[in-house]
Scaffold this active site. Structure first.
Site, mmCIF file in Angstrom:
data_model
loop_
_atom_site.group_PDB
_atom_site.id
_atom_site.type_symbol
_atom_site.label_atom_id
_atom_site.label_comp_id
_atom_site.label_asym_id
_atom_site.label_seq_id
_atom_site.Cartn_x
_atom_site.Cartn_y
_atom_site.Cartn_z
ATOM 1 N N HIS A 119 0.876 -1.179 0.000
ATOM 2 C CA HIS A 119 0.000 0.000 0.000
ATOM 3 C C HIS A 119 0.917 1.235 0.000
ATOM 4 O O HIS A 119 1.999 1.184 0.580
ATOM 5 C CB HIS A 119 -0.837 -0.047 1.282
ATOM 6 C CG HIS A 119 -1.883 1.018 1.391
ATOM 7 N ND1 HIS A 119 -1.597 2.314 1.759
ATOM 8 C CD2 HIS A 119 -3.219 0.983 1.201
ATOM 9 C CE1 HIS A 119 -2.714 3.023 1.795
ATOM 10 N NE2 HIS A 119 -3.713 2.241 1.457
ATOM 11 N N ASP A 128 3.306 -4.038 8.041
ATOM 12 C CA ASP A 128 2.088 -3.267 7.841
ATOM 13 C C ASP A 128 0.930 -4.215 8.119
ATOM 14 O O ASP A 128 0.597 -5.072 7.304
ATOM 15 C CB ASP A 128 2.041 -2.731 6.406
ATOM 16 C CG ASP A 128 0.738 -2.004 6.108
ATOM 17 O OD1 ASP A 128 -0.149 -1.977 6.987
ATOM 18 O OD2 ASP A 128 0.600 -1.475 4.993
ATOM 19 N N GLN A 145 -4.250 -4.662 7.184
ATOM 20 C CA GLN A 145 -5.268 -5.623 6.728
ATOM 21 C C GLN A 145 -5.220 -6.926 7.505
ATOM 22 O O GLN A 145 -6.188 -7.689 7.492
ATOM 23 C CB GLN A 145 -5.089 -5.919 5.229
ATOM 24 C CG GLN A 145 -5.325 -4.726 4.317
ATOM 25 C CD GLN A 145 -6.742 -4.168 4.377
ATOM 26 O OE1 GLN A 145 -7.672 -4.802 4.880
ATOM 27 N NE2 GLN A 145 -6.917 -2.962 3.871
ATOM 28 N N LYS A 197 -10.487 -0.134 10.448
ATOM 29 C CA LYS A 197 -10.599 -1.346 9.629
ATOM 30 C C LYS A 197 -10.943 -2.552 10.496
ATOM 31 O O LYS A 197 -10.932 -3.695 10.033
ATOM 32 C CB LYS A 197 -9.285 -1.597 8.878
ATOM 33 C CG LYS A 197 -8.992 -0.553 7.794
ATOM 34 C CD LYS A 197 -7.745 -0.909 7.034
ATOM 35 C CE LYS A 197 -7.165 0.246 6.261
ATOM 36 N NZ LYS A 197 -7.905 0.615 5.054
ATOM 37 N N CYS A 226 -4.610 2.521 -3.722
ATOM 38 C CA CYS A 226 -3.354 3.045 -3.171
ATOM 39 C C CYS A 226 -2.232 2.029 -3.321
ATOM 40 O O CYS A 226 -1.435 1.819 -2.407
ATOM 41 C CB CYS A 226 -3.502 3.430 -1.697
ATOM 42 S SG CYS A 226 -4.767 4.639 -1.413
HETATM 43 C C1 LIG Z 1 -2.262 -2.527 3.657
HETATM 44 C C2 LIG Z 1 -2.626 -1.153 4.120
HETATM 45 N N1 LIG Z 1 -1.700 -0.397 4.714
HETATM 46 C C3 LIG Z 1 -1.975 0.837 5.167
HETATM 47 C C4 LIG Z 1 -3.230 1.388 5.025
HETATM 48 C C5 LIG Z 1 -3.471 2.777 5.519
HETATM 49 O O1 LIG Z 1 -4.421 2.807 6.523
HETATM 50 P P1 LIG Z 1 -5.049 4.177 7.027
HETATM 51 O O2 LIG Z 1 -5.546 4.874 5.817
HETATM 52 O O3 LIG Z 1 -6.112 3.780 7.969
HETATM 53 O O4 LIG Z 1 -3.955 4.941 7.691
HETATM 54 C C6 LIG Z 1 -4.226 0.644 4.396
HETATM 55 C C7 LIG Z 1 -5.572 1.217 4.190
HETATM 56 O O5 LIG Z 1 -6.146 1.194 3.139
HETATM 57 C C8 LIG Z 1 -3.920 -0.653 3.937
HETATM 58 O O6 LIG Z 1 -4.831 -1.404 3.318
#
Ligand SMILES: Cc1ncc(COP(=O)(O)O)c(C=O)c1O
Lengths: 408, 143
Positions: free
Chosen positions: A122, A200, A203, A226, A366
């Site tokens: 991401h 990270d 998810q 999430k 993203c």
């Molecule tokens: C794999 C992953 N990392 C990071 C994020 C970023 O999360 P947030 O937008 O809640 O900071 C997301 C959210 O879409 C994600 O799916």
């Protein structure tokens, strides 16, 4: 797992009608629906106990502080960490930026050290590393995941004696591929002891049991929204050994020890990384969300989603007008990406919503480097959570057929 | 959200325009402008040739959804042969239409098939992508 009627009571949005159709929410990777219980807990705190934390000595301040610190303990318990290793942030994005910036700014990395990330990340776990490499003149390497599929043994070949930091997603937000992070970390540690391992978990943490001690990661980042919690609250777990060494990310109130015109020293963990008035409402909501998840059981959630994902993969594969991305096997969990042949994902998502009340996501998610691996600029993405069931998949397939008839 | 207009939004005319490849090509020695919808990943490049204050040739390349592609193709077809002043007037009316404001139907003949676009807030930017890019090409403005 509970019945769909029971879930409707917990999640009021599930009773909504969209264009006359019952809402089927399949955009959980973006954010999950809100349980009423979470909002009630936030309201109760806000209306009766709210004050600033850690500062004043009156009753409300003491209560607010207790709510906030209890939430921290709840999170620590949930991921099996020490309480002071839980830093509240505004989300996974801020958590990852915090680690990247603070590590780079702390002389923990030398200039010839390499940072290794992958092309399935991401943007929140891609851009911060790329940018700090630029700002601090560090080296960054990218593991190119062929066809967007992460391969452990291939990845390990990219670990060299210069590799000093690896940041990797535990579950792809596009393909739902579950990365074997526990094995990966063990194997990297076998090659080199001193590699800093950042995960990270945005998810993964909502969908499977996470034990940071077992995983042996140095950092893991995730978001409250999430996993049934409110937006604006997230977590960075970090091993004390690094957190103590790292310089703070933000400076200001509460994170200080002594301040004078001669200089400043900083507070102890975790406060050193929580400058300013924190999002107490968010923390309270997240604690309640974790309580709900624990009641259902993380093992049960994982099992439920594994079954649902494999059912969905089987059903979607029967639709010959779809191209499905990712490994398409049992390593996929909770998330599936696909495209309808010759049709742009926005059109599919819009028509599904208006014609059938099914909410899915379309776009690059993203993850532009991953889209490039797929040779596309956008995909349709479905993602499940506790309240989804096989019937939702059946309705989705009916809906996709309908959209295909419209647009083919 | 809004059911009215969905049939129009995905009408045969719009589907035909989206598939029509006539204006989908590069042209040499033309003024180029690039437009992007960052959150969608949609991109178009517009090629514009103006001679004696008249739009002689206008084409585009890139990718996007049916709405963005149909809008771009319709725009190219409609503007060919118009003066730069007329093109600017049309552009303004189109922007008004996309924002749900009053607009001059005569000036946007045919394109008013998109008149309901403002009722689909998530799709408005798909429709306006080509037009914002046109603004850049004509006036050096990237909105
Ligand atoms: C794999 C992953 N990392 C990071 C994020 C970023 O999360 P947030 O937008 O809640 O900071 C997301 C959210 O879409 C994600 O799916």
């Amino acid at each position: 797992m509970l019945s769909s009627k029971e879930y409707e009571e917990i999640f009021p949005a599930l009773k909504r009608k969209i264009n006359g159709h019952k809402l089927i929410y399949l955009d959980n990777a973006a954010t999950t629906l809100r349980p009423k219980e979470v909002m009630d807990a936030v309201n109760e705190y806000s209306l009766n106990h709210h004050a600033n934390v850690h500062r004043s000595t009156h009753t409300l301040a003491a209560e607010a502080t207790k709510y906030y610190e209890d939430a921290r303990s709840k999170v620590a318990n949930f991921i099996n960490s020490e309480t002071e290793e839980v830093i509240f942030t505004k989300g996974a994005t801020e958590s990852l930026n915090l680690v990247a910036y603070s590590i780079a700014n702390s002389n923990i990395l030398r200039s010839d050290d390499e940072i290794l990330i992958s092309t399935i990340e991401h943007h929140a776990n891609f851009v911060p590393w790329q940018q700090i490499a630029k700002i601090f003149n560090l080296k960054i390497k990218y593991y190119p995941a062929k066809s967007g599929i992460f391969d452990l043994s291939d990845f390990l070949k990219h670990i060299t004696n210069k590799t000093r930091l690896v940041s990797i997603t535990a579950l792809s937000n596009v393909t739902g591929q579950l990365i074997p992070v526990n094995t990966l970390i063990k194997q990297i540690r076998n090659i080199r002891q001193d590699v800093i391992l950042v995960v990270d978990g945005a998810q993964a943490v909502p969908h499977l049991p996470i034990d940071v001690k077992k995983m042996d990661c140095d950092f893991i980042a995730f978001s409250g929204h999430k996993m049934l919690g409110p937006t604006g609250i997230g977590v960075l777990y970090g091993k004390k050994r690094y957190l103590n060494e790292m310089t703070p990310f933000l400076f200001g109130g509460e994170m200080i020890d002594k301040v004078s015109t001669d200089g400043t020293t900083f507070n102890v963990l975790p406060y050193k990384f929580e400058a300013g008035t924190p999002n107490v409402d968010g923390a309270v909501g997240l604690a309640k969300a974790i309580e709900i998840l624990e009641r259902i059981g993380m093992d049960n959630i994982q099992e439920h989603e594994k079954q649902l994902t494999s059912y969905a993969l089987k059903k979607l594969k029967e639709l010959d007008f779809l191209e499905i991305f990712g490994p398409q096997d049992e390593t996929q969990q909770s998330i599936i990406s696909f495209n309808m042949k010759g049709v742009h994902p926005h059109d599919v998502a819009h028509l599904l919503n208006d014609l059938t009340g099914i909410a899915i996501r379309s776009g690059h998610h993203c993850a532009q480097p991953l889209m490039k691996e797929f040779g596309t600029s956008a995909t349709c993405r479905i993602s499940f959570y506790v309240y989804n069931e096989e019937e939702d998949v059946d309705k989705l397939c009916e809906g996709l057929n309908k959209v295909w008839e419209w647009l083919k | 959200m809004v059911e009215i207009g969905l049939e129009e939004l995905y009408s045969d005319i719009i589907l035909d325009y989206a598939k029509n490849e006539r204006y989908k090509k590069e042209i040499q020695d033309a003024k180029k402008a690039e437009g992007k919808n960052l959150s969608c990943g949609d991109e178009i490049t517009l090629y514009l040739k103006v001679k004696d204050n008249i739009v002689k040739e206008i084409t585009f390349t890139g990718h996007g959804c049916i709405i963005s592609q149909a809008s771009a193709s319709m725009m190219c077809e409609y503007l060919e042969g118009k003066t730069v002043d007329e093109a600017n007037k049309i552009l303004q009316e189109i922007i008004n239409m996309s924002q749900g404001k009053e607009f001059d139907k005569e000036l946007v003949d045919g394109i008013e098939i998109f008149s309901d676009i403002s009722k689909f807030p998530m799709r408005t930017k798909c429709f306006t992508l080509a037009w914002h890019t046109l603004d850049d090409a004509l006036n050096g403005k990237n909105m």
